[in-house]
Scaffold this active site. Structure first.
Site, mmCIF file in Angstrom:
data_model
loop_
_atom_site.group_PDB
_atom_site.id
_atom_site.type_symbol
_atom_site.label_atom_id
_atom_site.label_comp_id
_atom_site.label_asym_id
_atom_site.label_seq_id
_atom_site.Cartn_x
_atom_site.Cartn_y
_atom_site.Cartn_z
ATOM 1 N N CYS A 84 0.788 -1.233 0.000
ATOM 2 C CA CYS A 84 0.000 0.000 0.000
ATOM 3 C C CYS A 84 0.821 1.284 0.000
ATOM 4 O O CYS A 84 0.263 2.374 -0.128
ATOM 5 C CB CYS A 84 -0.911 0.009 1.226
ATOM 6 S SG CYS A 84 -0.007 -0.026 2.806
ATOM 7 N N GLN A 85 2.134 1.200 0.139
ATOM 8 C CA GLN A 85 2.932 2.400 0.371
ATOM 9 C C GLN A 85 2.764 3.464 -0.713
ATOM 10 O O GLN A 85 2.787 4.660 -0.436
ATOM 11 C CB GLN A 85 4.417 2.031 0.512
ATOM 12 C CG GLN A 85 4.753 1.286 1.792
ATOM 13 C CD GLN A 85 4.538 -0.217 1.672
ATOM 14 O OE1 GLN A 85 3.917 -0.698 0.728
ATOM 15 N NE2 GLN A 85 5.052 -0.971 2.633
#
Length: 350
Positions: A84-85
């Protein structure tokens, strides 16, 4: 007290393969919901070690972009959340152009090839915010184009009996031939924003007591002692107390971050790994191996899906899949038993 808010249910007869499985926090919930975990994959060797230690040796370590999709077994459900970064407010914000952000399309490619009955996709809230919303909308359109009826919801784990204000986007797709759209379970009154830190970590002993000379205290505690700052650190972010849920756990600990709680000594300290696991609603039976570094342990827990959330979503999915499967089986049997009548009925309808 032994903590467990994901009681084991009987087998529901459905199989699961998990992509981007991490240390298996989502899998903990799905297994408890009655699913048979048959395959998993992750790129992080420490996460793979943690998963294998707790859930079995069916996890494969490796780069999912290099993985032969045909090596993934046929299953009823594919679950998982791509890294998700690149969509996180606190991350790179590179979106689908980032090395990790583009993995949402690899996820879709695998769904298209394997054609499971259903899939569960999880990611950060940033994916539905203005900057990345075009990617999210395109993803929904592509899932529909490959034959899935999709439902999505932004879920706050605190609403579902977890002592953490953790907001995550969930997409659940159901293969169109099954004839239904997934309905997300609503929070139960006894779960809805009822759990606070004291409920989940209050019985755990303090990991240590501070007796060291002031010059040996960490700098941020020393500043509290000296009156140079408060437990707000001067930035308006209060330290977690036992009477409130935790803020979203992050994957790594820093001195000024949400992974903190006020100790019995009145000073802020970081949560222990066990406390973090409980805040993620992971049962005490889950244990991280000692040969995994502390920083890696925090990362595994912070990157995971709250186990109780995956448990409740999984229970609802299994019930809906069972109903659809039984209905389809009954319909097929009726057509088989009365082929002429069905044919005549179709002719009359025309």
């Amino acid at each position: 007290m032994t903590y467990n808010v994901t009681p084991q249910l009987a087998s529901n007869g459905f199989t699961v393969a998990e992509l981007f499985a991490g240390g298996g926090l989502m899998a903990v919930g799905l297994r408890a919901a009655g699913y048979d975990l048959v395959w998993a994959n992750d790129f992080d060797k420490n996460a793979v070690k943690a998963y294998g230690h707790n859930l079995g040796d069916h996890i494969v370590h490796g780069d999912i972009t290099a993985l032969n999709i045909d090596s993934i077994p046929d299953v009823d459900v594919i679950a998982g959340g791509p890294p998700c970064q690149d969509y996180s407010v606190a991350g790179t914000s590179a979106g689908e152009e980032g090395e990790r952000g583009k993995l949402v399309w690899r996820y879709l490619e695998i769904i298209e090839r394997k054609r499971p009955k259903a899939f569960v996709f999880e990611n950060v809230k940033g994916l539905i915010m203005k900057k990345h919303r075009p990617t999210f909308d395109a993803l929904l359109e592509r899932f529909a184009a490959i034959g899935y009826t999709v439902s999505w919801r932004l879920i706050n784990a605190w609403d579902y009996g977890v002592a953490q204000k953790r907001e995550r986007v969930f997409i659940v797709g159901v293969r169109a031939d099954l004839g239904f759209a997934y309905v997300f379970p609503e929070p139960r009154p006894e779960d809805y924003r009822t759990q606070v830190l004291r409920d989940v970590i209050g019985d755990l002993p303090e990991p240590y007591a501070i007796h060291a000379p002031e010059e040996r205290l960490p700098a941020y505690i020393q500043n509290v002692v000296d009156g140079k700052t408060t437990t707000n650190y001067g930035n308006g972010i209060p330290v977690n107390s036992g009477d409130y849920p935790a803020r979203t756990l992050i994957c790594e600990y820093r001195a000024k971050c949400p992974n903190e709680v006020t100790s019995i000594n009145g000073f802020p300290r970081r949560f222990t790994v066990r406390e973090c696991l409980r805040i993620q609603s992971v049962p005490d039976s889950y244990v991280l191996p000692d040969d995994i570094s502390l920083s890696a342990q925090y990362r595994i827990v912070g990157n995971g899906v709250a186990s109780r959330v995956s448990y409740l979503l999984g229970v609802a999915l299994a019930e809906q899949l069972r109903t659809a499967t039984e209905s389809n089986a009954i319909g097929e049997r009726l057509i088989s038993d009365y082929p002429d009548d069905c044919a005549n009925s179709r002719k009359e309808a025309v």
